[in-house]
Design a protein around this motif. Sequence first.
Motif, mmCIF file in Angstrom:
data_model
loop_
_atom_site.group_PDB
_atom_site.id
_atom_site.type_symbol
_atom_site.label_atom_id
_atom_site.label_comp_id
_atom_site.label_asym_id
_atom_site.label_seq_id
_atom_site.Cartn_x
_atom_site.Cartn_y
_atom_site.Cartn_z
ATOM 1 N N CYS A 256 -4.232 -17.291 -70.895
ATOM 2 C CA CYS A 256 -5.146 -17.022 -69.769
ATOM 3 C C CYS A 256 -5.916 -18.263 -69.348
ATOM 4 C CB CYS A 256 -6.125 -15.916 -70.149
ATOM 5 S SG CYS A 256 -5.319 -14.327 -70.332
ATOM 6 N N GLY A 257 -5.683 -19.384 -70.014
ATOM 7 C CA GLY A 257 -6.312 -20.644 -69.609
ATOM 8 C C GLY A 257 -7.753 -20.802 -70.067
ATOM 9 N N HIS A 258 -8.170 -20.083 -71.075
ATOM 10 C CA HIS A 258 -9.559 -20.207 -71.534
ATOM 11 C C HIS A 258 -9.725 -21.429 -72.451
ATOM 12 C CE1 HIS A 258 -10.245 -16.546 -69.521
ATOM 13 N NE2 HIS A 258 -9.584 -15.788 -70.363
ATOM 14 N N VAL B 92 2.266 -21.774 -76.588
ATOM 15 C CA VAL B 92 2.262 -20.945 -75.369
ATOM 16 C C VAL B 92 2.766 -21.719 -74.149
ATOM 17 C CG1 VAL B 92 0.292 -19.639 -76.274
ATOM 18 C CG2 VAL B 92 -0.112 -21.366 -74.515
ATOM 19 N N GLU B 93 3.039 -22.988 -74.339
ATOM 20 C CA GLU B 93 3.443 -23.839 -73.211
ATOM 21 C C GLU B 93 4.581 -23.228 -72.372
ATOM 22 O OE1 GLU B 93 4.284 -26.853 -70.709
ATOM 23 O OE2 GLU B 93 5.787 -26.492 -72.295
ATOM 24 N N PRO B 94 5.633 -22.681 -73.017
ATOM 25 C CA PRO B 94 6.743 -22.124 -72.211
ATOM 26 C C PRO B 94 6.333 -20.964 -71.300
ATOM 27 C CG PRO B 94 7.343 -22.291 -74.553
ATOM 28 C CD PRO B 94 5.909 -22.619 -74.453
ATOM 29 N N VAL B 95 5.213 -20.315 -71.581
ATOM 30 C CA VAL B 95 4.819 -19.167 -70.753
ATOM 31 C C VAL B 95 3.469 -19.408 -70.067
ATOM 32 C CG1 VAL B 95 6.117 -17.500 -72.130
ATOM 33 C CG2 VAL B 95 3.732 -17.976 -72.716
ATOM 34 N N ALA B 96 3.067 -20.666 -70.014
ATOM 35 C CA ALA B 96 1.721 -20.967 -69.480
ATOM 36 C C ALA B 96 1.578 -20.558 -68.017
ATOM 37 C CB ALA B 96 1.412 -22.449 -69.666
ATOM 38 N N ASP B 97 2.723 -20.427 -67.313
ATOM 39 C CA ASP B 97 2.637 -20.080 -65.882
ATOM 40 C C ASP B 97 2.761 -18.562 -65.642
ATOM 41 O OD1 ASP B 97 5.186 -19.755 -66.760
ATOM 42 O OD2 ASP B 97 6.144 -20.612 -64.971
#
Length: 431
Positions: free
Chosen positions: A204-206, A65-70
């Motif tokens: 979502c950063g959970h 998911v790194e490429p869309v983490a923002d």
Amino acid sequence: MNVDIGNALASVASPGVSRASLERLDEQVADAHERIEAGMANAEHGYEALNVPDRTDPDEIRAAVEPVADADALITVGIGGSSLGAATITNALDSDTETVFLDNVDPEWVSRHLERLPLADTAINVVSRSGTTAETLANFLVVREAVESAGVDWTERTIVTTGEAGPLRDLANRHDLPSLPVPDGVPGRFSALSAVGLVAAAVCGHDLEALLEGAAAEAETLSGSLFDCPAYAYGATSYALDQRGAGVNAMMPYAESLETAAEWFAQLWAESLGKDDLGQTPVRALGVTDQHSQLQLYRAGPRDKLVTFVTAREGEDRPIPGTDVDDLAYLGDATLGDLLEAEFEATEASLAAAGRPNVRVELERVDEYELGGLLYGMEAACVLAGELYGVNTFEQPAVEWAKKATRGLLGGGEFEEAAAVAEKTELRIER
Ligand SMILES: O=P(O)(O)OC[C@H]1O[C@H](O)[C@H](O)[C@@H](O)[C@@H]1O
């Protein structure tokens, strides 16, 4: 999770289960547990689901998911087990990322989302174990086109989670998309704690580790007695009550954040246990809201229901401002949390006073760790119940019939099920 089955006892409720019956049932639980342990040890289809917390690699999910983490928003395209686990987690927890779950093909509703979302800053999470589910693939094609029309390269914003082979896997390979596997031997409705549920949680950063640790702690409690294992206590009690006439299981979380958990539970319970003319019908309710709509039926209607409460012991609170209106003064001394708890306790007691069986599932709070425990605990409860009913918990053949009929109607092949649609018996009353 902790489980309190006191209000399901025959001394309180009718239908209810006596202590002696529970002790007899515990012998079947011991046998079922042996079967479950063997299935887990041999990674058998379905039983493998209970190994998922051990087998899931949070680093692999975070890397994908790194490429869309923002991303500001996340569209998850999936249905049933490929949507509800992720939705349960992300709807329960707070995040700055907006989440949308496209698990329906209602065109107006899909369009409304696509017109509203900031597509340039939206990540797309496509999930399908089989890679062939018509609704998911159709929605994905629609989303892809909308994203392209917004001038965005969809291949840079899309993550795929699917089985080892199939049309979605081919598409991921063709476009070199970040992709994750659905673990082998794990039916969709049991896959919330794999990439299927955790990709959305990661965007979502959970805290993925905490989700898995909570699940692993629940796994530690699995043992040969329902009196030592909250998950088995829940599964065995639900089964015993169903045998005694409580054919409906109304899950009623007392937390807005857990509303989706009741939807997830409904699929788990219905698809896993509803076969061979057996199974308990799951119903979704929400405390306190449904005290003012369904409670009348639960307390005074047919004695065919178990009510499952899910509560969190602690959480954020908010004081109720004081007022000089005399009749409302008592509210000013309380908080919304006090009111929620008082309403839960009052409802639970009101059902018990009317002899209606209910079970309390307690979480410490609604966080990743406790959610992991709830998801795993209910899965284990379901597997245990499946053993007690003697059904094949991990298949869902009855769902396939309508899938084939739909495909046939859309010209996707010759299916006798599609022909049956034209044979509908009519008795129309028209205005
Ligand atoms: O993940 P998929 O293969 O797309 O399947 C999505 C869902 O659809 C099917 O009809 C099954 O009944 C569900 O158990 C499954 O979760």
